[in-house]
Design an enzyme around this catalytic site. Structure first.
Site, PDB file in Angstrom:
ATOM      1  N   GLU A 152       0.808  -1.224   0.000  1.00  0.00           N
ATOM      2  CA  GLU A 152       0.000   0.000   0.000  1.00  0.00           C
ATOM      3  C   GLU A 152       0.838   1.268   0.000  1.00  0.00           C
ATOM      4  OE1 GLU A 152      -2.821  -0.531   3.202  1.00  0.00           O
ATOM      5  OE2 GLU A 152      -3.848  -2.157   2.149  1.00  0.00           O
TER       6      GLU A 152
ATOM      7  N   GLU B 232      -6.584  -9.795  -3.061  1.00  0.00           N
ATOM      8  CA  GLU B 232      -7.340  -9.829  -1.798  1.00  0.00           C
ATOM      9  C   GLU B 232      -8.824  -9.582  -2.078  1.00  0.00           C
ATOM     10  OE1 GLU B 232      -5.643  -7.204   1.164  1.00  0.00           O
ATOM     11  OE2 GLU B 232      -3.594  -7.534   0.440  1.00  0.00           O
TER      12      GLU B 232
END
Length: 530
Positions: A305, A409
């Protein structure tokens, strides 16, 4: 970098349902949205385009056009944009039914035109207003070659089916011969897919180590996994056992993750370190975990991220991510090294993680490493309500990097969870650039994070039924046929390992020892020796 041209290209689909998409007949159909100015200009080459500027500091003060959108349709959207100075994040927005739907975003530049590509679908049929939103409120935004093209659900699904056949399947020739090489015409052959080559998996938790029902449910469906949290810890006891379990069951493992750039998830002792101490700790962390599992994993999420956050870069310098990729590759050269982030597929209006911003970050790290690292694109795919046309456009854009793309994910938080999950997985599997899918539904006795696939007795929930339906559809049924006069039988098969059986007189099947592997570039004739 993204294509940036001196003049915009012609509109896709001749503009679709957008009339006068190149502004050759003026700008009468466009009006100011809020307080602003709109005008038509002509370039030196004679190209006409629309320009809007704002007198206020509100991003959505813009220019707009009314269109009619239908519930049953999926719309692809595109437009070419430019700004008069610097850079400007521009988002295409449709206001309809009391909702604002973001259809796509681009970083417009001065001096050249960039293509915004996206799309949308709507819940109700009715009028809509298209406008462009930008945070660069002092800049002029130039617009040209706008397109909004509708497709029926049948047309969209037909395209998915076509690309699945092209990207995931292959027509294979099998030739039956006896031990002396004599061809065997009129011989019945049965082909069964044993193991698909496309990696389709789900996250797991350490609960799987002691729960046989969980183990059976998982291993009977998936070929790849990511540990939800166990590799984020300093204690490797559970991760070691989960790697061993995965190996035993031929489950490939993605390493998640080496570093997480979100300051919210840093442990207290980490944030209290001095910069020198933090540098030592990060080096120790990378060396420890990557060395421990080198050669055992297919991939690493290296700095998680870091489109949205920069905890380590702020403390240790902008080269932190690039250095981490280089060091991880030096220790584990066989693994793919992923940039992994969210909202690139999920939220067209997130300016931090548009497909273009993702590629900018990706190429920045790639240049820093001098292309010495096998990098890949990881898209977390945490959805609420998916925008499937935008998702396809985003994947098209990212495919330009020509590296593996994984959805890492996947989950959905919505009352239409199962329906939306199916749409997302179908769209991803049908895109030729996508090389793997991992669902984020690790089982916990107290409940899953955002989405479960089963109840606590491992009976499928509607989301689990979707997964089973798709697995069945993405694996060939047993194919049975007869060889021709040349001993040849042709079949269209999914990529993967196939067990071949040949009918043996007086009626039983003889299992041929060899397992035939079908791959994308497979053009050979597979010889089956009976």
């Amino acid at each position: 970098m993204s294509l940036c041209l001196a003049e915009p290209l012609k509109p896709q689909y001749r503009g679709g349902i957008i009339s006068n998409p190149e502004f050759n007949r003026g700008i009468q159909e466009w009006s100011t949205f809020g307080y602003g100015n709109v005008e038509q200009r002509t370039s030196r080459t004679g190209n006409k385009y629309l320009v809007f500027s704002r007198s206020g500091r509100i991003p959505y003060l813009s220019v707009s056009k009314k269109v009619l959108l239908q519930k049953e349709k999926l719309y692809t959207f595109s437009a070419w944009l430019r700004t008069d100075e610097g850079f400007a994040d521009v988002v295409a927005v449709f206001k309809t039914g009391g909702r604002l739907i973001h259809a796509g975003a681009i970083e417009a530049k001065s001096g050249c035109w960039s293509m915004l590509k996206g799309g949308l679908s709507v819940d109700v049929t009715g009028p809509a207003e298209l406008f462009f939103e930008s945070n660069a409120t002092a800049a002029e935004i130039w617009v040209d070659s706008i397109s909004l093209q509708p497709f029926t659900e049948e047309e969209w699904r037909s395209h998915q089916t076509q690309t699945i056949q092209q990207a995931r399947m292959r027509v294979v020739k099998l030739k039956a011969v006896d031990a002396n090489g004599t061809i065997l015409p009129n011989t019945t052959i049965s082909i069964k897919l044993q193991r698909p080559s496309f990696p389709f998996g789900c996250a797991i938790t350490q609960s799987i180590l002691t729960n046989t029902a969980y183990q059976y449910w998982f291993t009977s469906r998936f070929t790849v996994t990511t540990f939800e949290n166990e590799m984020k810890k300093e204690d490797y006891y559970s991760a070691d056992a989960m790697v061993a379990f995965s190996k035993q069951n031929r489950i490939a493992v993605r390493g998640h993750n080496i570093f997480w750039d979100d300051p919210k998830y840093q442990m207290g002792w980490v944030t209290s370190l001095s910069n020198d101490q933090l540098k030592y700790a990060t080096t120790k962390r990378l060396n420890s975990i990557v060395s421990r599992y080198k050669g055992q994993l297919i991939a690493w999420d290296v700095v998680n991220e870091n489109l949205h956050f920069n905890f380590f870069e702020q403390r240790l310098g902008q080269s932190f991510s690039g250095d981490a990729f280089i060091q991880a590759r030096q220790i584990d050269p066989g693994a793919l090294m992923f940039l992994n982030d969210y909202n690139t597929l999920e939220q067209p209006g997130d300016p931090a993680s548009t497909p273009d911003k993702y590629l900018q970050k990706f190429w920045e790290i790639q240049r820093y490493t001098k292309n010495s690292v096998k990098m890949a694109i990881g898209l977390e795919a945490h959805f609420n309500q998916p925008n499937i046309p935008f998702m396809r456009a985003a994947l098209d854009k990212l495919a330009g990097a020509k590296v593996p793309i994984w959805l890492t994910e996947v989950d959905v938080q919505n009352q239409n969870q199962a329906q939306y999950l199916e749409s997302i997985l179908r769209e991803a599997f049908s895109h030729p650039a996508v090389q793997g899918l991992v669902i984020w539904a690790g089982w916990h006795p107290q409940g899953c994070n955002r989405m479960c696939l089963t109840d606590n007795n491992f009976r499928n929930l509607p989301t689990g039924d979707v997964v089973d339906k798709l697995i069945k559809g993405w694996r060939s049924d047993i194919v049975v046929g007869t060889t021709d006069s040349n001993g040849i039988f042709e079949a269209q098969l999914f990529h993967g390992e196939h067990e071949v059986k040949v009918l043996q007189s007086p009626g039983g099947y003889l299992t041929v020892n060899q397992v035939e592997t079908v791959s994308h570039g497979d053009g050979k004739t597979h010889v089956i020796v009976v």
